[in-house]
Scaffold this motif. Sequence first.
Motif, PDB file in Angstrom:
ATOM      1  N   MET A 111      16.412 -20.462   3.247  1.00  0.00           N
ATOM      2  CA  MET A 111      15.123 -21.042   2.875  1.00  0.00           C
ATOM      3  C   MET A 111      15.055 -22.495   3.345  1.00  0.00           C
ATOM      4  SD  MET A 111      13.508 -18.618   1.396  1.00  0.00           S
ATOM      5  CE  MET A 111      12.438 -18.725  -0.012  1.00  0.00           C
ATOM      6  N   MET A 138      14.202 -22.519   6.886  1.00  0.00           N
ATOM      7  CA  MET A 138      12.817 -22.106   7.163  1.00  0.00           C
ATOM      8  C   MET A 138      11.811 -23.174   6.766  1.00  0.00           C
ATOM      9  SD  MET A 138      12.647 -18.193   5.903  1.00  0.00           S
ATOM     10  CE  MET A 138      14.169 -17.369   5.647  1.00  0.00           C
ATOM     11  N   ASP A 184       9.471 -26.435   6.637  1.00  0.00           N
ATOM     12  CA  ASP A 184       8.736 -27.050   7.745  1.00  0.00           C
ATOM     13  C   ASP A 184       9.277 -28.430   8.082  1.00  0.00           C
ATOM     14  OD1 ASP A 184       7.004 -24.965   8.325  1.00  0.00           O
ATOM     15  OD2 ASP A 184       5.727 -25.480   6.623  1.00  0.00           O
ATOM     16  N   LYS A 232      14.332 -22.480  12.440  1.00  0.00           N
ATOM     17  CA  LYS A 232      13.590 -21.564  11.556  1.00  0.00           C
ATOM     18  C   LYS A 232      13.904 -20.115  11.923  1.00  0.00           C
ATOM     19  CE  LYS A 232       9.686 -24.654  10.765  1.00  0.00           C
ATOM     20  NZ  LYS A 232       8.232 -24.807  10.869  1.00  0.00           N
ATOM     21  N   VAL A 292      15.247 -17.111   9.514  1.00  0.00           N
ATOM     22  CA  VAL A 292      14.561 -15.817   9.341  1.00  0.00           C
ATOM     23  C   VAL A 292      15.496 -14.674   9.734  1.00  0.00           C
ATOM     24  CG1 VAL A 292      12.677 -14.350  10.181  1.00  0.00           C
ATOM     25  CG2 VAL A 292      12.255 -16.769   9.675  1.00  0.00           C
ATOM     26  N   LEU A 316      18.351 -14.218   7.002  1.00  0.00           N
ATOM     27  CA  LEU A 316      17.893 -13.569   5.767  1.00  0.00           C
ATOM     28  C   LEU A 316      17.520 -12.104   6.025  1.00  0.00           C
ATOM     29  CD1 LEU A 316      17.598 -14.250   2.836  1.00  0.00           C
ATOM     30  CD2 LEU A 316      15.268 -15.037   3.251  1.00  0.00           C
ATOM     31  N   SER A 317      16.841 -11.844   7.154  1.00  0.00           N
ATOM     32  CA  SER A 317      16.437 -10.469   7.475  1.00  0.00           C
ATOM     33  C   SER A 317      17.658  -9.565   7.631  1.00  0.00           C
ATOM     34  CB  SER A 317      15.646 -10.408   8.787  1.00  0.00           C
ATOM     35  OG  SER A 317      14.637 -11.360   8.805  1.00  0.00           O
ATOM     36  N   ILE A 359      19.543  -8.878   4.349  1.00  0.00           N
ATOM     37  CA  ILE A 359      18.818  -7.921   3.493  1.00  0.00           C
ATOM     38  C   ILE A 359      19.035  -6.498   4.019  1.00  0.00           C
ATOM     39  CG2 ILE A 359      16.520  -7.144   2.771  1.00  0.00           C
ATOM     40  CD1 ILE A 359      15.729 -10.153   2.723  1.00  0.00           C
ATOM     41  N   CYS A 360      19.001  -6.361   5.348  1.00  0.00           N
ATOM     42  CA  CYS A 360      19.241  -5.031   5.940  1.00  0.00           C
ATOM     43  C   CYS A 360      20.667  -4.556   5.652  1.00  0.00           C
ATOM     44  CB  CYS A 360      19.003  -5.065   7.451  1.00  0.00           C
ATOM     45  SG  CYS A 360      17.273  -5.245   7.888  1.00  0.00           S
ATOM     46  N   ALA A 392      20.645  -3.222   2.217  1.00  0.00           N
ATOM     47  CA  ALA A 392      19.936  -1.938   2.185  1.00  0.00           C
ATOM     48  C   ALA A 392      20.818  -0.828   2.762  1.00  0.00           C
ATOM     49  CB  ALA A 392      18.627  -2.042   2.958  1.00  0.00           C
ATOM     50  N   SER A 428      22.483   2.570   1.047  1.00  0.00           N
ATOM     51  CA  SER A 428      22.070   3.841   1.651  1.00  0.00           C
ATOM     52  C   SER A 428      23.238   4.710   2.099  1.00  0.00           C
ATOM     53  CB  SER A 428      21.171   3.571   2.875  1.00  0.00           C
ATOM     54  OG  SER A 428      20.075   2.783   2.496  1.00  0.00           O
ATOM     55  N   TYR A 433      23.749   8.147   0.728  1.00  0.00           N
ATOM     56  CA  TYR A 433      22.718   9.174   0.913  1.00  0.00           C
ATOM     57  C   TYR A 433      22.749   9.805   2.306  1.00  0.00           C
ATOM     58  CZ  TYR A 433      21.215   7.182  -3.424  1.00  0.00           C
ATOM     59  OH  TYR A 433      21.207   6.735  -4.715  1.00  0.00           O
ATOM     60  N   PHE A 434      23.743   9.422   3.127  1.00  0.00           N
ATOM     61  CA  PHE A 434      23.831  10.006   4.465  1.00  0.00           C
ATOM     62  C   PHE A 434      25.175  10.685   4.690  1.00  0.00           C
ATOM     63  CE2 PHE A 434      20.422   7.046   4.792  1.00  0.00           C
ATOM     64  CZ  PHE A 434      19.549   7.641   5.669  1.00  0.00           C
TER      65      PHE A 434
END
Lengths: 163, 115
Positions: A51, A54, A56, A140, A144, A147-148, A151-152, A155, A159, A162-163
């Motif tokens: 953050m 990111m 300004d 920035k 981004v 963080l992206s 998060i993946c 996730a 997961s 489940y595979f």
Amino acid sequence: MVDAAPAIFVALEQSGFSAAVRQSAWIYPAANIGHILALAVFAGAVAIMDMGLMADARTSDFAARFVRARAFAIAAFLALIITGFMLFAAEASHLAINPVFQVKLLLIAAALANAVLYEVFARRTVAKLPLGAAVPVRVKIAGVLSLSIWICVAACGRSIAYF
Amino acid sequence: MNKTAAAFAVCTFLTGAAMAHHGWGSYDAANPVTVAGAIVTSKFENPHATVTVQQADKTWTIILAPTSRMNSRGASAKVVAIGNNISAYGYPSTVVKEEMRAERITVDGKIYEMR
């Protein structure tokens, strides 16, 4: 399934260490809980750093806060590696060929590469920016991306089952 | 804040794309099966206890529950020991042949819920 995994992972799964993780009533659940708690600390520390990237404009406490959060992130990451290895070892032959697990490892490598690039090429320069100076776009983007990707990673981790 | 939103959007897209292909859950709840026979192998281990059962010409792998839950439901290692007769009701795997996830098992006339 077991036959499909490379021999090293079959050997790891059949090791005494992995058997102990599986056969103990508490080691596996403890590693599971530890992994999630470490993830919570890690996600918080990473979010504070990202953050900041990111934002300004350069704020007064940016550099100090970044370094403090980084210490928490590194400690939590080590805990994630240790607990994650225990969870992996218990089922190594299945996890090694699980596509979501493989994607997760690639994403971790990508996020770490992003962090190392920032650390080597950008952190000191950004820390020296005068107060209120505009944060460069590439910084920035690093925030981004970081963080992206993390998060993946989380996730993917959830997961795998489940595979 | 826009960038944070963008970060979440990217993640949601990637995760969604990854899941769209396989769907959620790889056990076929629409076609439950019952497998019965003597227990051939038994692993009372985490994350899930598993037994194998010979039924006709098939060797079924039956995924049970975590060992702590097995114990709290009374389905101890002795209950699912090799040689005991077990009947397992559950859902067949859509990925691994002759593997099923037991919803409940019956051993010696006693029913143990796994979920």
